[in-house]
Design an enzyme around this catalytic site. Structure first.
Site, PDB file in Angstrom:
ATOM      1  N   HIS A  87       0.785  -1.180   0.042  1.00 55.22           N
ATOM      2  CA  HIS A  87      -0.002   0.006   0.064  1.00 55.22           C
ATOM      3  C   HIS A  87       0.988   1.459   0.057  1.00 55.22           C
ATOM      4  O   HIS A  87       1.020   2.072  -0.846  1.00 55.22           O
ATOM      5  CB  HIS A  87      -0.789   0.028   1.180  1.00 55.22           C
ATOM      6  CG  HIS A  87      -1.775  -1.183   1.597  1.00 55.22           C
ATOM      7  ND1 HIS A  87      -2.728  -1.418   0.811  1.00 55.22           N
ATOM      8  CD2 HIS A  87      -1.344  -2.312   2.330  1.00 55.22           C
ATOM      9  CE1 HIS A  87      -3.321  -2.462   1.153  1.00 55.22           C
ATOM     10  NE2 HIS A  87      -2.736  -3.143   2.172  1.00 55.22           N
TER      11      HIS A  87
HETATM   12  C1  BDR Z   1      -3.124   0.390   5.448  1.00 60.18           C
HETATM   13  O1  BDR Z   1      -3.240   0.263   6.570  1.00 60.18           O
HETATM   14  C2  BDR Z   1      -2.360  -0.362   7.194  1.00 60.18           C
HETATM   15  O2  BDR Z   1      -2.357  -1.649   7.775  1.00 60.18           O
HETATM   16  C3  BDR Z   1      -0.991  -0.167   6.068  1.00 60.18           C
HETATM   17  O3  BDR Z   1       0.107   0.240   6.491  1.00 60.18           O
HETATM   18  C4  BDR Z   1      -1.681   0.912   5.167  1.00 60.18           C
HETATM   19  O4  BDR Z   1      -1.204   2.218   5.541  1.00 60.18           O
HETATM   20  C5  BDR Z   1      -3.540  -0.454   4.539  1.00 60.18           C
HETATM   21  O5  BDR Z   1      -5.277  -0.322   4.619  1.00 60.18           O
END
Ligand code: BDR
Ligand code: CA
Length: 315
Positions: free
Chosen positions: A244
Site C-alpha cells: 500500500h
Molecule cells: C493501510 O493500513 C495499514 O495496515 C497499512 O500500513 C496501510 O497504510 C492499508 O489499509
C-alpha cells in the site's frame, strides 16, 4: 528538482518500505527528495512502536540526521484500533535489526508539521497512516492549507470496498473524523486507495529482487515482506501482499505510473455499518466539487522496478 517532504506514518512493513524508498530517492548528487522529518502516529501498532520503528528505519538508512517527531497516541474521538494481526506485535516483524539508540527530536508532531510548513516553502505531505496528526495541524494553524502544494495519502477504497470492515479501509477507519477534516480542508489531495494498492502485489520473485541486492536494506525489505504477505495470501488468495504505502512515495517520483480521476470524496463519520467509508463520486452523481485526485490504476512492474532501483541506492 528536489521535492521537500514530511512523511507521517505508522510503520507497518509497507510504511517501512515506503520510508526506505524515500531515503533511497534522497541519495545521490541530484536527490529527488529531501526528507524534512518523519512524524509517527498510532495506527498499525501503538505509538511507542510506530515511533521506535521510525527511529530504527532512520538508523538502517544511515539517516539519523532526519528528525523523528512523535505524534498522536489516539484518534481524535475514537478508541484506537490496531492491526497486529497483519503486521505482528512490533508492526515491522520480519526485520532483523538492533533496537534503535537514537532519540526522538520532539513529541508534538502536529506542531512540527505546522512550524515546518509555515517556515519552509513547498513542503509536500506524505501520509501513510491515520490522519490524526494532520487534522491536529490543521486545527493548530489553518493557514498551512495555502502553503502545502500537495498532500498524497494512502487511504480509502472505492470499488474495492474496505479491508478492516466491508466498507472501510484501515487508515480512514481508525480516525474517520480526522480523515473528514482533511478531505474538507481545501488541501490539494491525491489518494492511493485499495483499488490501486491491491494491484501492486509483492509476489515471491519481486521479494527476491530485494534480497538479491545483497545489502542490509534489501535484506530488511525482503524479511519484512516475507512476514507481511503471509496474511494477505491467506486472506485474499493472492500471490502476495498489497504494497500500500510505497505507492505514495512512488507517485512523487514517477507520477506517470499511476492514473485516476479528479472527483469528490467524502468520509462517513456517523454510520454504524459504513463508519470510515470513503464515498467517492466517481460518476459525478452529486454536485459536490472535486476535492481529490483518486488513483485507480498502477503499472505494477514499473512500480517494483522503481522500488528496487531506489532501495539499491541505499547500499
Ligand atoms: C493501510 O493500513 C495499514 O495496515 C497499512 O500500513 C496501510 O497504510 C492499508 O489499509
Ligand atoms: Ca501505514
Amino acid at each position: 528538482m528536489t521535492r521537500k517532504i514530511i512523511i507521517d506514518t505508522d510503520p507497518g512493513q509497507d510504511d517501512a518500505v515506503a520510508i526506505l524508498l524515500a531515503f533511497g530517492a534522497a541519495r545521490g548528487e541530484q536527490p529527488e527528495l529531501e526528507i524534512l522529518g518523519l512524524t509517527s502516529v498510532a495506527g498499525n501498532v501503538p505509538i511507542d512502536f510506530t515511533t521506535r520503528n521510525c527511529l530504527m528505519l532512520c538508523e538502517l538508512a544511515d539517516r539519523t540526521d532526519v528528525p523523528v517527531h512523535q505524534g498522536a497516541e489516539a484518534p481524535l474521538q475514537r478508541k484506537l484500533v490496531t492491526a497486529e494481526h497483519v503486521h505482528g506485535p512490533t508492526g515491522i516483524d520480519g526485520i532483523d535489526r538492533p533496537e534503535p539508540t537514537t532519540k526522538v527530536a520532539g513529541e508534538n508532531a502536529a506542531q512540527f508539521i505546522v512550524d515546518t510548513v509555515m517556515n519552509t516553502d513547498d513542503v509536500t505531505l506524505c501520509t501513510l497512516g491515520p490522519l490524526t496528526n494532520i487534522a491536529k495541524a490543521l486545527e493548530l494553524e489553518p493557514a498551512i492549507v495555502g502553503r502545502i502544494p500537495e498532500l498524497v495519502l494512502m487511504g480509502g477504497g472505492h470499488f474495492a470496498g474496505g479491508n478492516i470492515t466491508p466498507m472501510a479501509e484501515f487508515n480512514v477507519f481508525v480516525d474517520p473524523q480526522a480523515a473528514a477534516a482533511v478531505f474538507e480542508s481545501g488541501l490539494k489531495l491525491v489518494m492511493m486507495p485499495l483499488d490501486v494498492t491491491h494491484k501492486a502485489i509483492s509476489t515471491p520473485p519481486r521479494i527476491d529482487a530485494f534480497r538479491q541486492l545483497g545489502t542490509a536494506p534489501g535484506a530488511a525489505v525482503a524479511g519484512m515482506l516475507d512476514f507481511y504477505h503471509r496474511y494477505d495470501i491467506e486472506r485474499y488468495g493472492a500471490e502476495g501482499g498489497p504494497l500500500h504505502d510505497p505507492c505514495v512515495v512512488a507517485y512523487l517520483l514517477e507520477p506517470e505510473l499511476f492514473s485516476g480521476r479528479e472527483v469528490n470524496v467524502s468520509v462517513e463519520t456517523e454510520s454504524r455499518l459504513c463508519m470510515g467509508a470513503t464515498v467517492v463520486d466517481w460518476w459525478r452523481a452529486t454536485r459536490r466539487e472535486p476535492n481529490c485526485v483518486v488513483m485507480s490504476e498502477v503499472d505494477a512492474d514499473g512500480f517494483y522496478t522503481l522500488l528496487v532501483d531506489r532501495i539499491r541506492r541505499l547500499g
